[in-house]
Design an enzyme around this catalytic site. Sequence first.
Site, PDB file in Angstrom:
ATOM      1  N   TRP A  73       0.895  -1.154   0.000  1.00  0.00           N
ATOM      2  CA  TRP A  73       0.000   0.000   0.000  1.00  0.00           C
ATOM      3  C   TRP A  73       0.934   1.204   0.000  1.00  0.00           C
ATOM      4  O   TRP A  73       1.692   1.418   0.952  1.00  0.00           O
ATOM      5  CB  TRP A  73      -0.877   0.007   1.247  1.00  0.00           C
ATOM      6  CG  TRP A  73      -1.909   1.096   1.249  1.00  0.00           C
ATOM      7  CD1 TRP A  73      -3.125   1.068   0.652  1.00  0.00           C
ATOM      8  CD2 TRP A  73      -1.812   2.376   1.897  1.00  0.00           C
ATOM      9  NE1 TRP A  73      -3.795   2.250   0.881  1.00  0.00           N
ATOM     10  CE2 TRP A  73      -3.012   3.073   1.644  1.00  0.00           C
ATOM     11  CE3 TRP A  73      -0.830   3.007   2.664  1.00  0.00           C
ATOM     12  CZ2 TRP A  73      -3.259   4.346   2.123  1.00  0.00           C
ATOM     13  CZ3 TRP A  73      -1.069   4.285   3.132  1.00  0.00           C
ATOM     14  CH2 TRP A  73      -2.282   4.939   2.860  1.00  0.00           C
ATOM     15  N   GLY A 100       6.251   0.061   6.861  1.00  0.00           N
ATOM     16  CA  GLY A 100       6.518   1.125   7.831  1.00  0.00           C
ATOM     17  C   GLY A 100       7.067   2.340   7.121  1.00  0.00           C
ATOM     18  O   GLY A 100       6.992   2.446   5.896  1.00  0.00           O
ATOM     19  N   GLU A 478     -21.536   6.297   9.857  1.00  0.00           N
ATOM     20  CA  GLU A 478     -21.073   5.014   9.319  1.00  0.00           C
ATOM     21  C   GLU A 478     -21.772   4.704   7.988  1.00  0.00           C
ATOM     22  O   GLU A 478     -21.158   4.140   7.074  1.00  0.00           O
ATOM     23  CB  GLU A 478     -21.308   3.899  10.353  1.00  0.00           C
ATOM     24  CG  GLU A 478     -21.008   2.487   9.877  1.00  0.00           C
ATOM     25  CD  GLU A 478     -19.556   2.232   9.464  1.00  0.00           C
ATOM     26  OE1 GLU A 478     -18.689   3.103   9.686  1.00  0.00           O
ATOM     27  OE2 GLU A 478     -19.290   1.154   8.897  1.00  0.00           O
ATOM     28  N   LYS A 603      -6.951  -2.454   4.508  1.00  0.00           N
ATOM     29  CA  LYS A 603      -7.726  -2.837   5.684  1.00  0.00           C
ATOM     30  C   LYS A 603      -7.019  -2.508   6.982  1.00  0.00           C
ATOM     31  O   LYS A 603      -7.602  -1.976   7.905  1.00  0.00           O
ATOM     32  CB  LYS A 603      -8.044  -4.328   5.627  1.00  0.00           C
ATOM     33  CG  LYS A 603      -8.913  -4.740   6.787  1.00  0.00           C
ATOM     34  CD  LYS A 603      -9.932  -5.742   6.398  1.00  0.00           C
ATOM     35  CE  LYS A 603     -10.972  -5.935   7.466  1.00  0.00           C
ATOM     36  NZ  LYS A 603     -11.991  -4.880   7.476  1.00  0.00           N
TER      37      LYS A 603
HETATM   38  C1  G6P Z   1      -9.035   1.118   7.804  1.00  0.00           C
HETATM   39  C2  G6P Z   1     -10.159   0.278   7.216  1.00  0.00           C
HETATM   40  C3  G6P Z   1     -11.476   0.607   7.900  1.00  0.00           C
HETATM   41  C4  G6P Z   1     -11.354   0.442   9.405  1.00  0.00           C
HETATM   42  C5  G6P Z   1     -10.187   1.271   9.963  1.00  0.00           C
HETATM   43  C6  G6P Z   1      -9.898   0.922  11.415  1.00  0.00           C
HETATM   44  O1  G6P Z   1      -9.191   2.439   7.443  1.00  0.00           O
HETATM   45  O2  G6P Z   1     -10.259   0.504   5.831  1.00  0.00           O
HETATM   46  O3  G6P Z   1     -12.489  -0.257   7.416  1.00  0.00           O
HETATM   47  O4  G6P Z   1     -12.549   0.824  10.013  1.00  0.00           O
HETATM   48  O5  G6P Z   1      -8.996   0.995   9.232  1.00  0.00           O
HETATM   49  O6  G6P Z   1      -9.473  -0.414  11.483  1.00  0.00           O
HETATM   50  P1  G6P Z   1      -9.451  -1.282  12.794  1.00  0.00           P
HETATM   51  O7  G6P Z   1      -8.822  -2.579  12.387  1.00  0.00           O
HETATM   52  O8  G6P Z   1      -8.615  -0.530  13.794  1.00  0.00           O
HETATM   53  O9  G6P Z   1     -10.854  -1.447  13.257  1.00  0.00           O
END
Ligand code: G6P
Length: 608
Positions: A73, A100, A478, A603
């Site tokens: 990414w 990182g 949301e 993600k």
């Molecule tokens: C990323 C994902 C989101 C998620 C967020 C927090 O931005 O695309 O879908 O809500 O991270 O992720 P976590 O694993 O901390 O819930």
Amino acid sequence: MCGIVAYTGSKPVMPILLDGLKRLEYRGYDSAGVSVISRKKLKTIKAAGKLNHLEAKVDRNISAHCGIGHTRWATHGGPTDENAHPHNDTKKRFAIVHNGIIENVEALKASLGKATKYNSETDSEVIAHLLTQQTGDLASRVLAVLSQIVGTYGLAVVDQNNPDTIVVARNGSPVILGIGDGEMLAASDMSAIIRHTDQVIHLDDGELAELTPGGFKVMRMDASITNKEAITLKDLNAHYDLDGHPHFLYREIVDQPGTISQTISGRLDERFSTAHLGGLNLEARDLIGVKRITILGCGSALYAGMAGASMIESLARIPVVAEPAAEFRYRNPVIEQDTLYIVVSQSGETFDTLAALREVRRKGGFVLGIVNSVGSTIAREVDGGIYMHAGPEVSVASTKGYSSMLVAFSLLALLLGRSRDISPQRGTSIINELKQLPQHVQQVLALEPDIAKLAKRYKKSSSAFFIGRTHGFPIALEGAQKLKEISYIHAEAYPASELKHGPLALVTKDTPCFVVLPNDDLLPKTISSIEEIKARGGPVIAVTSAPASESERIDKLAKAVIRVPDTGELTSPVLFGVVFQLLAYHSAVSLGRDVDQPRNLAKSVTVE
Ligand code: G6P
């Protein structure tokens, strides 16, 4: 963010790396690459784009038994072949994959001098060149290089001259070792390891491991050896797949009656009309001492936290705020002893949430985690918490994870409420509400054909509004988040009361307004907001649990109405949430979007 996988053993390495990358692809999908040692030669193959571009370039049957892979990414440098990992030094002796950010990259490049030629725009490549400046075995070289680096890393390195050795290191980005029989693996999350072994070790920050087929050695940055105990993974769904569904997102939406049951299972205490949450590590005496609560998270976890704040405040009458973890950690927050801090994270690895947790603990605060991923960094560093037990979530947009966060907050609100003012009768009615939730979610899932029609009707909109009040506002946030992240339709959420202070200027017949209309005290006021939208020609789509007495009025005002069961303030956010998940899913599908891996996103965001 970015996935790393590494293997050394007797099996052909390429299929293991490619399979691992497939499972890690949700962490980043701008480009992918592998380096393997075949017939004493280091070979690096990489490709911009999704993993299938790399798969088309590699020879799966190449004779090689040691290698590293990466799915990226982009942070430094665009998603090109050159910027894809692994990176090599000029003579192609070393290959590195890095997750990182190296903050002092310019200083490091200056130390290498002008003669060093770089093939990429990444910060990571410098590590490969720095390795050539060191002497000793691979682990000593990596230690020496890491001592010069300022920044974060999950790192894996191979060396053509040590053909069956891999060195991995961690500072801020997760690295997990998998111990096999005559083989060793490493990866940035379990999903790439669990098909090979159930024996794993989590590296901690400041640790490095040397892996050979015969075993491993973990060291601290001062080269002292540290003994790490392997843990045995249990109850992990190793074969999580589409299960016949067209997308992971769809599977994760329709699986929710089951995943919500798992979150609730064993946690309802009917005898005392409360919740049983053994993992909190808090006594009843501690619970009544809580004066305030601060909830921290990112993305959908933050929105679940905002909904949770509302639930706890309303039921337990404790002041609660929810804040973006990344902002909280940088504003030198005041940490108080009688404030309970809660970090929320599906993955348990989100960097900003983890950093906020560390900041609170550093200052002496007590932190609970609401986390899905068992054994993740956040889960290991909190003082106590609630596991969501929602099973793996693969699609980038959170659905079942988000819903299980809401359920975990309901349980906590019940526990805190019952430790204070709410009566056993009210506790029992909440328990019943929670017991029926999976069934109610099933009823909402049955509305899919109507929701799909709506999605098609409004898919051409360039903008949409989501509005709600008090408990309804986090749900609106949301809802807008889901729609924008997977369909790319611009969507904004507002408290309904704020519409007239600006956003109403943008309302036209082409801006659908999705209104969260629960059966609560503010229902008449929210209906007035609908009048305001309608008067400006905006099409209103009401999602409502309003009683029959209000139906006629709502039907007259709205272009479309989606009716969800009228449950209660703790569980209704889940039901409204499922409607918006289906809406976003069908909008994205009808627009031909990449539902599971939306552009520019990842993600697990393990960089700042
Ligand atoms: C990323 C994902 C989101 C998620 C967020 C927090 O931005 O695309 O879908 O809500 O991270 O992720 P976590 O694993 O901390 O819930």
